[in-house]
Every structure is written in structure tokens, then in C-alpha cells.
Design a protein around this motif. Structure first.
Motif, PDB file in Angstrom:
ATOM      1  N   GLY A 159      -1.954   9.680  -1.346  1.00 44.27           N
ATOM      2  CA  GLY A 159      -2.575   8.374  -1.182  1.00 44.27           C
ATOM      3  C   GLY A 159      -1.572   7.320  -0.739  1.00 44.27           C
ATOM      4  O   GLY A 159      -1.878   6.473   0.111  1.00 44.27           O
ATOM      5  N   ILE A 160      -0.394   7.366  -1.322  1.00 47.73           N
ATOM      6  CA  ILE A 160       0.645   6.394  -0.950  1.00 47.73           C
ATOM      7  C   ILE A 160       1.000   6.534   0.524  1.00 47.73           C
ATOM      8  O   ILE A 160       1.126   5.543   1.250  1.00 47.73           O
ATOM      9  N   GLU A 161       1.131   7.776   0.970  1.00 51.03           N
ATOM     10  CA  GLU A 161       1.480   8.004   2.385  1.00 51.03           C
ATOM     11  C   GLU A 161       0.391   7.471   3.313  1.00 51.03           C
ATOM     12  O   GLU A 161       0.671   6.850   4.348  1.00 51.03           O
ATOM     13  N   ARG A 162      -0.866   7.705   2.947  1.00 50.69           N
ATOM     14  CA  ARG A 162      -1.976   7.224   3.794  1.00 50.69           C
ATOM     15  C   ARG A 162      -2.012   5.694   3.846  1.00 50.69           C
ATOM     16  O   ARG A 162      -2.286   5.104   4.893  1.00 50.69           O
ATOM     17  N   VAL A 163      -1.746   5.058   2.699  1.00 53.69           N
ATOM     18  CA  VAL A 163      -1.734   3.591   2.653  1.00 53.69           C
ATOM     19  C   VAL A 163      -0.594   3.057   3.514  1.00 53.69           C
ATOM     20  O   VAL A 163      -0.770   2.104   4.297  1.00 53.69           O
ATOM     21  N   GLU A 164       0.602   3.670   3.380  1.00 52.99           N
ATOM     22  CA  GLU A 164       1.755   3.216   4.170  1.00 52.99           C
ATOM     23  C   GLU A 164       1.489   3.399   5.660  1.00 52.99           C
ATOM     24  O   GLU A 164       1.837   2.543   6.484  1.00 52.99           O
ATOM     25  N   ASP A 165       0.844   4.511   5.984  1.00 51.24           N
ATOM     26  CA  ASP A 165       0.469   4.771   7.386  1.00 51.24           C
ATOM     27  C   ASP A 165      -0.465   3.689   7.914  1.00 51.24           C
ATOM     28  O   ASP A 165      -0.274   3.169   9.013  1.00 51.24           O
ATOM     29  N   HIS A 166      -1.481   3.392   7.126  1.00 48.44           N
ATOM     30  CA  HIS A 166      -2.509   2.431   7.549  1.00 48.44           C
ATOM     31  C   HIS A 166      -1.919   1.027   7.729  1.00 48.44           C
ATOM     32  O   HIS A 166      -2.257   0.308   8.674  1.00 48.44           O
ATOM     33  N   LEU A 167      -1.022   0.644   6.819  1.00 51.32           N
ATOM     34  CA  LEU A 167      -0.464  -0.710   6.859  1.00 51.32           C
ATOM     35  C   LEU A 167       0.757  -0.815   7.764  1.00 51.32           C
ATOM     36  O   LEU A 167       1.226  -1.922   8.051  1.00 51.32           O
ATOM     37  N   GLY A 168       1.296   0.333   8.176  1.00 53.24           N
ATOM     38  CA  GLY A 168       2.472   0.308   9.045  1.00 53.24           C
ATOM     39  C   GLY A 168       3.728  -0.139   8.327  1.00 53.24           C
ATOM     40  O   GLY A 168       4.556  -0.872   8.893  1.00 53.24           O
ATOM     41  N   ILE A 169       3.887   0.293   7.083  1.00 56.03           N
ATOM     42  CA  ILE A 169       5.089  -0.063   6.330  1.00 56.03           C
ATOM     43  C   ILE A 169       5.806   1.219   5.922  1.00 56.03           C
ATOM     44  O   ILE A 169       5.214   2.302   5.868  1.00 56.03           O
ATOM     45  N   ASP A 170       7.099   1.090   5.641  1.00 57.78           N
ATOM     46  CA  ASP A 170       7.903   2.271   5.312  1.00 57.78           C
ATOM     47  C   ASP A 170       7.769   2.672   3.850  1.00 57.78           C
ATOM     48  O   ASP A 170       7.754   3.857   3.533  1.00 57.78           O
ATOM     49  N   ASN A 171       7.710   1.670   2.975  1.00 55.03           N
ATOM     50  CA  ASN A 171       7.708   1.981   1.552  1.00 55.03           C
ATOM     51  C   ASN A 171       6.811   0.992   0.812  1.00 55.03           C
ATOM     52  O   ASN A 171       7.107  -0.197   0.754  1.00 55.03           O
ATOM     53  N   LEU A 172       5.722   1.480   0.255  1.00 54.17           N
ATOM     54  CA  LEU A 172       4.778   0.623  -0.465  1.00 54.17           C
ATOM     55  C   LEU A 172       5.438  -0.040  -1.663  1.00 54.17           C
ATOM     56  O   LEU A 172       5.052  -1.138  -2.070  1.00 54.17           O
ATOM     57  N   TYR A 173       6.466   0.594  -2.215  1.00 51.38           N
ATOM     58  CA  TYR A 173       7.095   0.079  -3.423  1.00 51.38           C
ATOM     59  C   TYR A 173       8.362  -0.725  -3.146  1.00 51.38           C
ATOM     60  O   TYR A 173       9.137  -1.012  -4.057  1.00 51.38           O
ATOM     61  N   ASP A 174       8.580  -1.074  -1.855  1.00 47.47           N
ATOM     62  CA  ASP A 174       9.643  -2.030  -1.554  1.00 47.47           C
ATOM     63  C   ASP A 174       9.299  -3.380  -2.173  1.00 47.47           C
ATOM     64  O   ASP A 174       8.128  -3.691  -2.404  1.00 47.47           O
ATOM     65  N   ALA A 175      10.348  -4.199  -2.372  1.00 50.27           N
ATOM     66  CA  ALA A 175      10.138  -5.496  -3.032  1.00 50.27           C
ATOM     67  C   ALA A 175       9.109  -6.350  -2.303  1.00 50.27           C
ATOM     68  O   ALA A 175       8.254  -6.978  -2.924  1.00 50.27           O
ATOM     69  N   VAL A 176       9.185  -6.363  -0.956  1.00 50.72           N
ATOM     70  CA  VAL A 176       8.276  -7.242  -0.204  1.00 50.72           C
ATOM     71  C   VAL A 176       6.836  -6.792  -0.324  1.00 50.72           C
ATOM     72  O   VAL A 176       5.913  -7.576  -0.103  1.00 50.72           O
ATOM     73  N   ASN A 177       6.615  -5.544  -0.677  1.00 44.33           N
ATOM     74  CA  ASN A 177       5.260  -5.004  -0.702  1.00 44.33           C
ATOM     75  C   ASN A 177       4.698  -4.841  -2.115  1.00 44.33           C
ATOM     76  O   ASN A 177       3.565  -4.378  -2.277  1.00 44.33           O
ATOM     77  N   THR A 178       5.485  -5.211  -3.107  1.00 43.52           N
ATOM     78  CA  THR A 178       5.058  -5.003  -4.492  1.00 43.52           C
ATOM     79  C   THR A 178       3.656  -5.542  -4.786  1.00 43.52           C
ATOM     80  O   THR A 178       2.836  -4.850  -5.404  1.00 43.52           O
ATOM     81  N   PRO A 179       3.302  -6.770  -4.356  1.00 38.79           N
ATOM     82  CA  PRO A 179       1.960  -7.291  -4.681  1.00 38.79           C
ATOM     83  C   PRO A 179       0.826  -6.495  -4.051  1.00 38.79           C
ATOM     84  O   PRO A 179      -0.304  -6.572  -4.519  1.00 38.79           O
ATOM     85  N   LEU A 180       1.124  -5.755  -2.987  1.00 36.05           N
ATOM     86  CA  LEU A 180       0.067  -4.974  -2.347  1.00 36.05           C
ATOM     87  C   LEU A 180      -0.455  -3.881  -3.278  1.00 36.05           C
ATOM     88  O   LEU A 180      -1.587  -3.425  -3.138  1.00 36.05           O
ATOM     89  N   ILE A 181       0.383  -3.478  -4.235  1.00 36.29           N
ATOM     90  CA  ILE A 181      -0.018  -2.415  -5.158  1.00 36.29           C
ATOM     91  C   ILE A 181      -1.220  -2.863  -5.993  1.00 36.29           C
ATOM     92  O   ILE A 181      -2.147  -2.086  -6.240  1.00 36.29           O
TER      93      ILE A 181
END
Length: 1000
Positions: free
Chosen positions: A266-288
Motif C-alpha cells: 500500500g505504501i508503494e502504491r501511495v508513493e507511486d500515485h503521489l510521485g514522492i520517494d518516501n511517504l515517511y519523509d519529514a515533509v510528507n508526515t501529515p499525508l499519513i
């Protein structure tokens, strides 16, 4: 016990009374000297008093002369001379007490004595009234005394602009309501620059109807709330995304615990869809949280079971009763996720931006005084909460009102029939009557019964303050019947035959004379008009006296004895005759609180018909006992609210004091350097648990590099001490602190000292605002569930204090950490000043306002400051996804989940220092002399904002009102050569009509 406590609190009352009587004698002894003075000599007293204060005399020493001055001026300007008891009341207020003076004793005039005396210091006096109309009316009426003596008077009304509010607070005497004063205080502590602040401190306040404001309304705090920073677009984005995710493959659901967890696929599919490298990077934390809420909405919440959709709105269904819970919403973004799932309009989540209880607001004042007709029943609360003593001031004339015993009926219908019969009989004689009810509904029911009997009357239920004062001022005329809620009409006397001053004022206003705009003509016409009205009222006054004066009818007992006393107190003013009686029934709310069954049994046993009342001392005593119990419960409620707010109050004082320092341009250099040291030390301490061989130094260095450009490597340190075994925590802390300070020196050298100082202020203000908003949200969340701790035999208040302190400490550490990270990593550019705009700004600085002037009821300075921290200094995103700032996120902040997504507010100086803003003169660097810095690649938050203001009603209930500022629509209708609606004073084409400025 309450009787004993009352006696203890009243110890020394005789001594206080003698002290006040001595003041009255002193004033009387010198009165002739002031009577002999000319108008100019009286005016000159103000300058003389100020000079003597500057020379070292105290206000107490000036008191007799100042009071004598005001008394003589009131006689010449208003045609009213202060009675001796009014002098006593004024002295009680000056000494910081509550003066309990019966209705009709002239409390409004009493307030002029301590107000004038304390205004001589130049620090301002606030006179607090119960509604906006009375604030305006009293400011104009009593303002004539202050104007005569050379003092300025201001009014704080809802429709005023920030510039007008600032001018009102700069006045020597400022009139307004408790809500306006409180909200201005909160807005000042959300402002983006010192120029947006309107208040200038809390020196001395006199609270009119002090029991209503500090007791009745104190059950509800003042709250400013606004939309959270989360962008609505992300809810739709994730709602469509999770439709393509599969349960047990991309995520797991535990329906029993009602939790979800995302799997690797699921994490990989979300990262793919959003075009980001790491869902758990600091800049992406609120997206979780967006992702988790979207999955919960999809899997755990069922339409027509957990919620229904009606008219495009998601309504929660109560799982126990099956009823729809209108107005209730799931928190933390879950409700928005359900709205996105159902494809309806997504409503913004509101969060608290600033809050304070009335108790803690009024405790800000260095000195506080109050006046009312009914305070003694709450004297213990005034003493415990506000450290205010209550002093009973004797009446000027003997009280001859006859308070009849209560009449108790079996049913409500029989009670109302008896009331109507009584009113009809007395109305036929021409006796004026005031009928008090406990609610609007019951006042309308009584009005309907009066209409059926053909009795002309006026209904007053506190909806229109201006009409209210007019009706009450005429309620003493012959044959007048006024049906009012118990709180209505406070602050305006019911005079037999009509109010002379009110009629005179109305007459002059009809002739186009305003006491402020046409002060000279108004003053010249006042004496003749007043005399004419006195003659007009006198004959009617005598007629009303002959029929027994004002008759007050209470249709049921209020839960507070004080409210009943207020109603009774409307009759019998200044030695006039009067009468009062309360009609009760066993179906009244209060009667159900005690042994109404026993009374009913007595009535049935004695076979007393429904339309025959009983008068029984035991029943009356039981009612008084029930009222005392309810008063005690209400006191506990207010005390409990205050205990919880006291926790927030200490935190609020720290944050607001720090914020004020930043706004005033304080030099934060040393403070920031201490923050650098503390943050580096915290990183090292967190990474050096256990033996040196167990330390993960590469991880520490990775974290430090996100904080600042590290100039040394771990290998250099190991070589220096001969291997990992030789490293100590103290050595690492000392060396890395030195390295960080060296990096900070280099940063300052690159930017320049002046720019660095401004950057420090902007960053600290922005981080402070955002973290404080997050902290308020956490404290709200903690407060909601803390009561459950009682089930585990733990005191909820103690738990709230402990956890609140831990949250505050964590917030302060986070403020330091993020501020340091931003200061090292954010890229800034310095704007060159525009000489033309600077010249224009100097000319217009007195008319400067917020970036967008607010709606009449709430200025947009507050609106912008609340929904972002401010337009002039927007709050930082923890790390927007731009190359310039991505490095600025401390690792610990990321771990704590404090970073904001790409849509969050910019962090530093998204706007220039406002053109046309007045320079700060409160110390520090003047606003217009600071460098104009902009965070590169970042834009300002959108201007339209929505704020909700929650304030107490007169009954202590909450009254939220929403203020919406639609800036784009306002700007779209302005032509190029018109003045800009932002309030800057420039033409639109030179202000927000300039594309460069609009998009700045």
C-alpha cells in the motif's frame, strides 16, 4: 456554614464604611472652594493634579480634591451633584472593591469619580458595561465631564476598524463591553506586527453590573477559532486513491479495535500515485493522517448506520438512540474524509486559535473595581477568584418598598391567571408595572394572555439594546406595563414618570445635536432642555407616587437569589414608594428541585382549590435553600473552569510575553544562540544512551545535518580521542556546540547582522504561532477526555496539570528545534526599499490598517492573524517540498510528526513589512527601519479567512458567531482610482490593484 463564611468575610466592614464616610466628609469640607472656581480654573485642575503626581504625590492623596472637582463639573455639565453616598461608592471603587449600591443610586455617575482620578496617571482606564448600547450612551453622557476636564474618551464598539480601536485605547478613558475588551486582547496576541496591536496594557478597570459579567458570564470562556491549516484538496485526493487500494493486500483493518494499518504494498502504491520517494519523509508526515482517515472512512464507517447524508451534509447517527446529532462532527479530519468519500462539500475543520476565561482576563488588570445592586450573595466568590471585597453602600434615601411574601399555586395555569388578574386591577388604577420572566418563551406566553385581556403592554427580551434602554427608561410612566426577561434593562433606571435625562437627550438628538459631534451646542442647550423635561415629568411622578409607585411582579423564582433581587430592586429607587411580589407554582423549574411533592400533598390534603394560593414561611425557606444549592453548584462549575484555565493561563503568559518581545523588535541574538546550544545538546543526549560502542554516531550526524551544516565528522572526533571508546557525551556536546556556533557566525556573516536579526524575529514569531496553535489543539483534545481518569481513582485536574506541563515542555523544545533548523536552512532575499512608497507611507501611517480591513463586527487583522499567524509574518511550514527549505526540518521534529505538507503556510516573511504601517515606538527596532525579507519561492497564505468568535450570553451560555472575509469579491468591485478597501489610504491602483503588490 455559608452564613458563618459570610460573617467572616464581613469582618472589618464597619471600619471600611468609616473610611469611606471620612472621604465624603473631606470632599464636603473643600466643596465651597471648587464651587467658587471658574470653568477655566476647574479645567486647570487636571494639569495641576498631573504635575503633583509627577512630583511624587499618590492618587490616594489627590482623592478628595479630584472628587470635589468632578462633583462640581458634573453639577455644571449634567445638572447632577454627587450625593455623599455616591462619593463613598466612588472611593470604594478606587480602593479596588465592589460597591453594592441599590438600583437608582446613580452608579453610572459614581464611576466618574474613580475613573477621572485614575485616568490622571495617563495609563488609561477601562469602563466595562453589559452591552454596546450602554457603552456608547455612557461614553457620550459621562464623557461630557471628562471632556470638560481635558481628558479624552474612547468607545470600543464592534464595527470599529483596527485604527479606530487603537485610538480608543489610547484615550484616557475607554468604554466597551467585556467581550470586546477580551477579544481585542486575544487578537493582539495573534497580530503579525506591533502596529496591528490595539490595546496598550491593563491598568485599571471598573466593571458595571459586575455580578453579571464576572459571575453569570464567566461560565463560558472567550474563544477565537478558525479553519485548520489542512488543505481540503487532500481529502478528495486520498478518497479517490483508497478506492484503488485493497484490504489485506495494501492495508489491514481491525474492526474490533476500529484501527487500520498500511502495508508495504500500500505504501508503494501511495508513493507511486503521489510521485514522492518516501511517504515517511519529514515533509510528507501529515499525508499519513490523510491516508489513515481515508481508509477508516472507507472500511469502518457505513452510510445509514454510522451516519446519513441529508441535503449534502454528513450527519452523525447516535449509535444508542438512532437519532441524528446535528452540529456534531468527528474530529482530527475524519469527518472531512467521510465527506470526501460521499462526494459532498467538504467543510473546514475549526480549531481553537486563542482562548481565555473572563476570570483570567480581568485578573490581568493591576487594579479592578466593580459596581452592582446585588453582589453580597456572591461575596465569597468575588473574594476567592478576584480578591475583591464587597462593600454595601447605604441608600441616599430610606428604602420604603414593600416586598410581599410569595404566593404559591398548584398549577402554572392558575398562577398565570392570578398574575393577569392582579395586573388588570392595578392597571386600571394607573400603577406602572414591571413583570419579570425567566425566558423569552414565557414572556411571550404572558404577552399573549395580556393581549386577550386587552391590556396594553411592552415586551422586552433583551434583543435590541437601544430599544431596551428606551423602553426601560419609560417603564415608570403612569399605566405602563412592561413584560421583560429578568436580565433585560439592566444599566438603565426605571424612574417614576419617566427618565428626565433620557428624555432630554432624546429631545436634543431629535434636533440634530450629538453630544460628541456638536459638543458645544449640545452643552449650551442642555440646561434649558433638562429643566423643561423635569417640569414635564414632575406632575406624572406625583400621580404615580399616589397609586403606590412601581409594582414589580416575578412570575417565578430564578435559580439565583441575586437575579430575583435585581428584579425587585427596580422598584423603590431614591425613596420612591414601590411594591414587589413573586408568583410561583409547583410546576416551576425551581420548585421541582425541592420537595414540591410535600407542598402538593399539603394542598391536596387541605383540599385547597387550584386557584387559591398558599403563603407559608416554610415553603419560602425551602425555595431559598434550593436557590442556595444551585448557586453553590454554579460556583463549583465556574471554579472548575477556572482551575483548568489556570493551567493554560500560565502557559499563555509565557507565550504571549515572548511574542510581544518579538513584535516590539527585541534583539533575540543571545536567546537564539542559547537555543542553538540547547538543541544540539538535546540531539547528542538523545543519541548517546548506553556505552560509546553502542552509539549510532552516523545516525546522529545525519540528524545534525538536517539541523545545520556540520563542519566536522565523527571520524575526526574519534581520531582526536583515540577511538570510539574515548568519546564522552560531554566532549561531543561541547565540540558540537562550538561547531554549531561557528556555523551560525558564518550564516550571519553571509546575510549581514541586520538581516539576521530580522530573520530571527520572523522565524521565531512564525514557529511560535504555529506551535502554539498545535498546542491549543492538543490541550483541547486532552481536556475532552481527562474526566475519564476519575474512573481509575486519579484526580482529572492533577492529571491535566501534569500532562499539560509535559505538552508545554515538548512544545517549547520543538519551538527551539524548528527555529534553529529554519534559521540555518531557509533561503532569504532582501527587498530593496521603494523611496516613493516610503514617502507615501510616512504620510499615511496614522491611517494604516491590516492587509485587508475586516468586516464591521470583527477586523480582518484578527482574521488573518488567527487563521494564519498573520499576513505580515506567516507561519512556517515545517518543510515545504522545495529545494530551498527541505533541509530545514530537524530529524526529531519529523519523528514527532510535526512537519506540514506542501500546502501549508510559508514560513518566513511571505509578505513584506506592510507599506504604510506606523513605526514601532515601544522599544526595539522600528518596523519601517527593519530589512524587508522574503522567503524565496514561497507565497503568502490566501487572504479570505473565516473566524468563529465564541462569547458568553448574559445567561452564561455560549454564543458562537462566524465572521467571513471574502477579500477577492471585495477587490473585484473596486475601480483603479478609488481608495483601496484594505484601509491603507492609497488609491487601489497603488495598493492591491498593483499586480506586483497583490501577488507579493
Amino acid at each position: 456554614m455559608p452564613v458563618l463564611l459570610d460573617k467572616v468575610l464581613r469582618i472589618g466592614e464597619g471600619k471600611q464604611r468609616r473610611k469611606l464616610e471620612a472621604v465624603a466628609r473631606q470632599v464636603n469640607a473643600i466643596e465651597d472652594d471648587y464651587v467658587a472656581m471658574t470653568d477655566d480654573e476647574l479645567r486647570a485642575q487636571t494639569d495641576e493634579f498631573k504635575s503633583r503626581l509627577a512630583a511624587g504625590e499618590t492618587l490616594d492623596e489627590l482623592l478628595p480634591e479630584a472628587f470635589a472637582t468632578v462633583r462640581e463639573v458634573a453639577k455644571r455639565v449634567l445638572g447632577q451633584r454627587h450625593f455623599d453616598v455616591q462619593l463613598m461608592g466612588g472611593a470604594a471603587l478606587h480602593f479596588g472593591n465592589i460597591a453594592e449600591m441599590k438600583t437608582g443610586e446613580g452608579k453610572t455617575l459614581v464611576a466618574t469619580l474613580p475613573t477621572y482620578l485614575n485616568a490622571l496617571t495617563g495609563d488609561g482606564v477601562h469602563v466595562v458595561t453589559v452591552n454596546d448600547y450602554l457603552a456608547k450612551y455612557h461614553a457620550e453622557w459621562m464623557g461630557r465631564i471628562y471632556h470638560f476636564l481635558g481628558l479624552s474618551v474612547g468607545m470600543v464598539l464592534p464595527q470599529l476598524s483596527p485604527a479606530e480601536r487603537r485610538a480608543a485605547y489610547e484615550s484616557d478613558v475607554t468604554y466597551g463591553t467585556n467581550n470586546e475588551f477580551g477579544f481585542d486582547y486575544l487578537r493582539d496576541n495573534m497580530a503579525g506586527s506591533i502596529d496591528e496591536c490595539v490595546q496598550r496594557g491593563h491598568n485599571y478597570a471598573i466593571v458595571d453590573e459586575v455580578d453579571s459579567i464576572l459571575i453569570d458570564e464567566a461560565r463560558t470562556p472567550l474563544i477565537i477559532s478558525g479553519p485548520s491549516d489542512e488543505s481540503v484538496k487532500w481529502y478528495d485526493e486520498f478518497a479517490s486513491l483508497v478506492k484503488r487500494l485493497r484490504a489485506d493486500v495494501d492495508y489491514e483493518v481491525d474492526e474490533k479495535k476500529r484501527t487500520v494499518s498500511v502495508l508495504e504494498d500500500g505504501i508503494e502504491r501511495v508513493e507511486d500515485h503521489l510521485g514522492i520517494d518516501n511517504l515517511y519523509d519529514a515533509v510528507n508526515t501529515p499525508l499519513i493522517s490523510f491516508l489513515n482517515n481515508a481508509i477508516k472512512a472507507k472500511e469502518l464507517f457505513r452510510k445509514d448506520r454510522d451516519y446519513v447524508v441529508i441535503d449534502g451534509e454528513v450527519l452523525i447517527v447516535d449509535e444508542h438512540t438512532g437519532r441524528m446529532l446535528h452540529g456534531r462532527r468527528y474530529n482530527e479530519g475524519l469527518h472531512q474524509a467521510i465527506e470526501a468519500k460521499e462526494g459532498v462539500r467538504i467543510r473546514e475543520e475549526y480549531q481553537t486559535l486563542a482562548t481565555i476565561t473572563l476570570q483570567n482576563y480581568f485578573r490581568l488588570y493591576k487594579k479592578l473595581g466593580g459596581m452592582t445592586g446585588t453582589a453580597m450573595t456572591e461575596s465569597s466568590e468575588f473574594d476567592k477568584i478576584y480578591k475583591l471585597g464587597v462593600i454595601q453602600i447605604p441608600t441616599n434615601m430610606p428604602m420604603i418598598r414593600a416586598d410581599q411574601p410569595d404566593l404559591v399555586y398548584r398549577t402554572e395555569d392558575s398562577k398565570y391567571n392570578a398574575i393577569i388578574d392582579d395586573i388588570a386591577e392595578r392597571h386600571a388604577d394607573g400603577q406602572p408595572m414591571l413583570v419579570g420572566t425567566t425566558s423569552v418563551e414565557k414572556s411571550e406566553r404572558l404577552s399573549g394572555l395580556l393581549k386577550r385581556r386587552g391590556i396594553p403592554h411592552t415586551v422586552l427580551n433583551a434583543k435590541e439594546h437601544a430599544n431596551e434602554a428606551h423602553i426601560v427608561a419609560q417603564a415608570g410612566r403612569k399605566g405602563a406595563v412592561t413584560v421583560a426577561t429578568n436580565m433585560a434593562g439592566r444599566g438603565t433606571d426605571i424612574m417614576l414618570g419617566g427618565s428626565v435625562e433620557f428624555l432630554a437627550d432624546e429631545e436634543l438628538r431629535r434636533r440634530g445635536l450629538d453630544p460628541l459631534e456638536h459638543s458645544e451646542e449640545y452643552e449650551a442647550a442642555w440646561p434649558d432642555t433638562l429643566e423643561r423635561m423635569k417640569e414635564q415629568v414632575k406632575s406624572e411622578h406625583d400621580e404615580v407616587n399616589d397609586v403606590g409607585g412601581l409594582y414589580v411582579v416575578g412570575t417565578e423564582r430564578h435559580e439565583s437569589r441575586r437575579i430575583d433581587n435585581q428584579l425587585r430592586g427596580r422598584s423603590g429607587r431614591q425613596g420612591d414608594p414601590g411594591e414587589s411580589r413573586f408568583y410561583l407554582s409547583l410546576e416551576d423549574d425551581l420548585m421541582r428541585l425541592f420537595k414540591s411533592d410535600w407542598v402538593d400533598w399539603v394542598l391536596q390534603t387541605m383540599k385547597i382549590p387550584d386557584d387559591v394560593p398558599i403563603e407559608n414561611k416554610r415553603v419560602t425557606g425551602a425555595i431559598a435553600s434550593a436557590q442556595a444549592q444551585v448557586e453553590s453548584q454554579n460556583f463549583e462549575t465556574r471554579k472548575n473552569i477556572l482551575k483548568y484555565d489556570d493551567v493554560m493561563s500560565r502557559q499563555r503568559e509565557v507565550i504571549y510575553a515572548e511574542r510581544r518581545r518579538v513584535l516590539e523588535g527585541a534583539d533575540l541574538h543571545e536567546q537564539i544562540r542559547d537555543m542553538v546550544d540547547e538543541t544540539v545538546e538535546a540531539y547528542v543526549v538523545g543519541a548517546t544512551e548506553g556505552f560509546p560502542e553502542e552509539w549510532d554516531l552516523p545516525k546522529l550526524w545525519t540528524a545534525l545535518k538536517t539541523l545545520y551544516p556540520v563542519g566536522v565528522t565523527e571520524q575526526q572526533f574519534e581520531d582526536e580521542v583515540g577511538g570510539v571508546e574515548g568519546l564522552t557525551r560531554e566532549y561531543l556536546v561541547e565540540e558540537l556546540r562550538t561547531d554549531a556556533q561557528r556555523a551560525y557566525d558564518a550564516r550571519e556573516e553571509a546575510l549581514g547582522a541586520e538581516v539576521m536579526r530580522e530573520l530571527e524575529r520572523r522565524v521565531l514569531l512564525s514557529v511560535l504561532d504555529r506551535k502554539w496553535r498545535e498546542h491549543l489543539y492538543e490541550m483541547d483534545y486532552l481536556r475532552e477526555g481527562i474526566g475519564l481518569r476519575a474512573y481509575s481513582q486519579r484526580d482529572p485536574l492533577v492529571e491535566y496539570q501534569r500532562e499539560g506541563f509535559e505538552l508545554f515542555s515538548a512544545m517549547m523544545d520543538s519551538i527551539k528545534e524548528e527555529s534553529v533548523g529554519f534559521l540555518f536552512n531557509v533561503e532569504v532575499q532582501v527587498n530593496q526599499p521603494n523611496p516613493d512608497l516610503d514617502t507615501e507611507a510616512a504620510q499615511l501611517q496614522d491611517d494604516a490598517a491590516a492587509l485587508v480591513a475586516g468586516p464591521p463586527a470583527r477586523p480582518a487583522v484578527a482574521g488573518q492573524a488567527a487563521a494564519a499567524p498573520s499576513a505580515a509574518a506567516p507561519a512556517p511550514a515545517a518543510a515545504p517540498a522545495t529545494a530551498t527549505t527541505a533541509a530545514g526540518v530537524p530529524a526529531a521534529a519529523a519523528a514527532a510528526g510535526t512537519a506540514a505538507p506542501q500546502h501549508a503556510e510559508p514560513m518566513v516573511g511571505g509578505a513584506e513589512v506592510q507599506d504604510g504601517s506606523a513605526p514601532s515606538t515601544d522599544g526595539g527596532v522600528a518596523t519601517d527601519q527593519r530589512p524587508q525579507i522574503v522567503a524565496k519561492g514561497l507565497s503568502k497564505p490566501a487572504a479570505p479567512k473565516k473566524l468563529a468568535y465564541t462569547s458568553p450570553t448574559v445567561d452564561g451560555d455560549a454564543r458562537p458567531e462566524l465572521q467571513v472575509e471574502d477579500t477577492e469579491e471585495k477587490l473585484a468591485k473596486v475601480s483603479r482610482n478609488e481608495l483601496c478597501p484594505c484601509g491603507s489610504g492609497r488609491k487601489f491602483k497603488r495598493c492591491h490593484g498593483d499586480p506586483a503588490r497583490r501577488n507579493a
